[in-house]
Design a protein around this motif. Sequence first.
Motif, PDB file in Angstrom:
ATOM      1  N   LEU A  32      -2.708  54.078  47.683  1.00  0.00           N
ATOM      2  CA  LEU A  32      -3.825  53.621  46.868  1.00  0.00           C
ATOM      3  C   LEU A  32      -3.710  52.154  46.476  1.00  0.00           C
ATOM      4  O   LEU A  32      -4.484  51.666  45.662  1.00  0.00           O
ATOM      5  CB  LEU A  32      -3.918  54.490  45.604  1.00  0.00           C
ATOM      6  CG  LEU A  32      -4.150  55.981  45.841  1.00  0.00           C
ATOM      7  CD1 LEU A  32      -4.182  56.732  44.524  1.00  0.00           C
ATOM      8  CD2 LEU A  32      -5.429  56.219  46.619  1.00  0.00           C
ATOM      9  N   ASP A  33      -2.747  51.460  47.030  1.00  0.00           N
ATOM     10  CA  ASP A  33      -2.543  50.048  46.708  1.00  0.00           C
ATOM     11  C   ASP A  33      -3.748  49.243  47.192  1.00  0.00           C
ATOM     12  O   ASP A  33      -4.074  49.245  48.386  1.00  0.00           O
ATOM     13  CB  ASP A  33      -1.271  49.550  47.390  1.00  0.00           C
ATOM     14  CG  ASP A  33      -0.933  48.115  47.007  1.00  0.00           C
ATOM     15  OD1 ASP A  33      -1.725  47.495  46.263  1.00  0.00           O
ATOM     16  OD2 ASP A  33       0.111  47.615  47.460  1.00  0.00           O
ATOM     17  N   PRO A  34      -4.447  48.560  46.294  1.00  0.00           N
ATOM     18  CA  PRO A  34      -5.625  47.783  46.722  1.00  0.00           C
ATOM     19  C   PRO A  34      -5.279  46.666  47.691  1.00  0.00           C
ATOM     20  O   PRO A  34      -6.161  46.161  48.401  1.00  0.00           O
ATOM     21  CB  PRO A  34      -6.182  47.239  45.396  1.00  0.00           C
ATOM     22  CG  PRO A  34      -5.028  47.289  44.446  1.00  0.00           C
ATOM     23  CD  PRO A  34      -4.205  48.454  44.859  1.00  0.00           C
ATOM     24  N   LYS A  35      -4.019  46.266  47.730  1.00  0.00           N
ATOM     25  CA  LYS A  35      -3.611  45.205  48.652  1.00  0.00           C
ATOM     26  C   LYS A  35      -3.289  45.754  50.047  1.00  0.00           C
ATOM     27  O   LYS A  35      -3.076  44.978  50.982  1.00  0.00           O
ATOM     28  CB  LYS A  35      -2.387  44.471  48.102  1.00  0.00           C
ATOM     29  CG  LYS A  35      -2.639  43.777  46.771  1.00  0.00           C
ATOM     30  CD  LYS A  35      -1.374  43.087  46.264  1.00  0.00           C
ATOM     31  CE  LYS A  35      -1.622  42.404  44.921  1.00  0.00           C
ATOM     32  NZ  LYS A  35      -0.383  41.764  44.405  1.00  0.00           N
ATOM     33  N   GLU A  36      -3.229  47.075  50.152  1.00  0.00           N
ATOM     34  CA  GLU A  36      -2.914  47.688  51.451  1.00  0.00           C
ATOM     35  C   GLU A  36      -4.077  47.474  52.411  1.00  0.00           C
ATOM     36  O   GLU A  36      -5.241  47.674  52.070  1.00  0.00           O
ATOM     37  CB  GLU A  36      -2.654  49.187  51.273  1.00  0.00           C
ATOM     38  CG  GLU A  36      -2.285  49.919  52.553  1.00  0.00           C
ATOM     39  CD  GLU A  36      -0.840  49.709  52.947  1.00  0.00           C
ATOM     40  OE1 GLU A  36      -0.455  50.143  54.036  1.00  0.00           O
ATOM     41  OE2 GLU A  36      -0.093  49.093  52.154  1.00  0.00           O
ATOM     42  N   ARG A  37      -3.766  47.075  53.611  1.00  0.00           N
ATOM     43  CA  ARG A  37      -4.791  46.855  54.621  1.00  0.00           C
ATOM     44  C   ARG A  37      -4.569  47.800  55.790  1.00  0.00           C
ATOM     45  O   ARG A  37      -3.437  48.155  56.102  1.00  0.00           O
ATOM     46  CB  ARG A  37      -4.755  45.404  55.119  1.00  0.00           C
ATOM     47  CG  ARG A  37      -5.163  44.384  54.059  1.00  0.00           C
ATOM     48  CD  ARG A  37      -6.639  44.514  53.712  1.00  0.00           C
ATOM     49  NE  ARG A  37      -7.053  43.541  52.714  1.00  0.00           N
ATOM     50  CZ  ARG A  37      -7.084  43.781  51.402  1.00  0.00           C
ATOM     51  NH1 ARG A  37      -6.702  44.962  50.944  1.00  0.00           N
ATOM     52  NH2 ARG A  37      -7.472  42.861  50.557  1.00  0.00           N
ATOM     53  N   CYS A  38      -5.661  48.170  56.433  1.00  0.00           N
ATOM     54  CA  CYS A  38      -5.553  49.061  57.580  1.00  0.00           C
ATOM     55  C   CYS A  38      -4.766  48.359  58.688  1.00  0.00           C
ATOM     56  O   CYS A  38      -5.100  47.225  59.062  1.00  0.00           O
ATOM     57  CB  CYS A  38      -6.941  49.449  58.091  1.00  0.00           C
ATOM     58  SG  CYS A  38      -6.913  50.658  59.430  1.00  0.00           S
ATOM     59  N   PRO A  39      -3.707  48.973  59.211  1.00  0.00           N
ATOM     60  CA  PRO A  39      -2.881  48.288  60.211  1.00  0.00           C
ATOM     61  C   PRO A  39      -3.497  48.233  61.600  1.00  0.00           C
ATOM     62  O   PRO A  39      -2.970  47.545  62.472  1.00  0.00           O
ATOM     63  CB  PRO A  39      -1.598  49.137  60.225  1.00  0.00           C
ATOM     64  CG  PRO A  39      -2.053  50.508  59.855  1.00  0.00           C
ATOM     65  CD  PRO A  39      -3.172  50.303  58.863  1.00  0.00           C
ATOM     66  N   LEU A  40      -4.616  48.917  61.798  1.00  0.00           N
ATOM     67  CA  LEU A  40      -5.228  48.936  63.128  1.00  0.00           C
ATOM     68  C   LEU A  40      -5.905  47.598  63.424  1.00  0.00           C
ATOM     69  O   LEU A  40      -6.523  46.989  62.557  1.00  0.00           O
ATOM     70  CB  LEU A  40      -6.257  50.048  63.229  1.00  0.00           C
ATOM     71  CG  LEU A  40      -5.719  51.480  63.118  1.00  0.00           C
ATOM     72  CD1 LEU A  40      -6.865  52.463  63.122  1.00  0.00           C
ATOM     73  CD2 LEU A  40      -4.773  51.789  64.270  1.00  0.00           C
ATOM     74  N   ASP A  65      -9.881  49.506  50.012  1.00  0.00           N
ATOM     75  CA  ASP A  65      -9.938  48.925  48.671  1.00  0.00           C
ATOM     76  C   ASP A  65     -11.377  48.967  48.145  1.00  0.00           C
ATOM     77  O   ASP A  65     -12.284  48.396  48.759  1.00  0.00           O
ATOM     78  CB  ASP A  65      -9.427  47.485  48.722  1.00  0.00           C
ATOM     79  CG  ASP A  65      -9.551  46.782  47.384  1.00  0.00           C
ATOM     80  OD1 ASP A  65      -9.660  47.487  46.357  1.00  0.00           O
ATOM     81  OD2 ASP A  65      -9.532  45.533  47.368  1.00  0.00           O
ATOM     82  N   PRO A  66     -11.605  49.658  47.014  1.00  0.00           N
ATOM     83  CA  PRO A  66     -12.974  49.739  46.508  1.00  0.00           C
ATOM     84  C   PRO A  66     -13.505  48.396  46.049  1.00  0.00           C
ATOM     85  O   PRO A  66     -14.690  48.097  46.240  1.00  0.00           O
ATOM     86  CB  PRO A  66     -12.850  50.732  45.332  1.00  0.00           C
ATOM     87  CG  PRO A  66     -11.422  50.681  44.935  1.00  0.00           C
ATOM     88  CD  PRO A  66     -10.653  50.395  46.201  1.00  0.00           C
TER      89      PRO A  66
END
Length: 252
Positions: free
Chosen positions: A241-249, A169-170
């Motif tokens: 590109l969803d800004p709410k998406e978080r890296c699942p790692l 997320d930028p």
Amino acid sequence: MFGVQTPARRRSRDDGEKPFWISFSDLMTALMVLFLVALSVALLAVTKQVSEAEREEKQRTEQISALMREIRRMASQFDGVSVIGTTIDFGPRGRFEREGQNTLSEPQRALLRQFSPLLIEQLRTTEAGKNWFKRATVEGYASRSGKYLFNLNLSLERSERVLCELLRDPGHDEAALSFADRTLVATRFFVGGASFNSLRATADDSRRIEIKLEFKSRQERKDDAAPTEPAADDGALQQALDPKERCPLTDR
């Protein structure tokens, strides 16, 4: 009283046949000429196709070579980063510090934030990028230490970690990639897991990240240019590109 009738002169057998044989000979000559003309046209068409294919292949090679020269010039500005063929090797600066680790250090994240926009700009704007760029595969590597399946998963996680960094997320972070750059990453960058199939001299050097660029063949470019059914939706791209998406790692 009656005139003497002279018997009709019988036509010679040769006189009757000569016109036929002359016509047949002319016909054969004409057919031969037509055959030679058709053969010449066919040969010219084949030669033209070969010449066109050679021209396209030469253009493809020149454009890709020019792109890779520019990428090598860019890489030379970053200590430790090199370009081998169409592979970008981050060298010691892309090395994971510990075995079993998938996280990037702050200097490594900074390197990606500085180098990636330059690379993506070339892939997005140059002739080779627009015409021939197919995909970029982020390859994660692991040392031989540990079990095979563990290392295979670790390689995937290391590759995914790089993509997480590129797609993060930028927000208000000016160092984050632009929307156009993130769109290209979401559609053309893929995760590869090479495990320990490409070992280096030491275990430390084996724990690394590379980006391999792949380019289309002439046939693949023609296939891409052919009209196709429009995509049902761009949901996958929007999710990436969803800004709410978080890296699942998870860090480990």
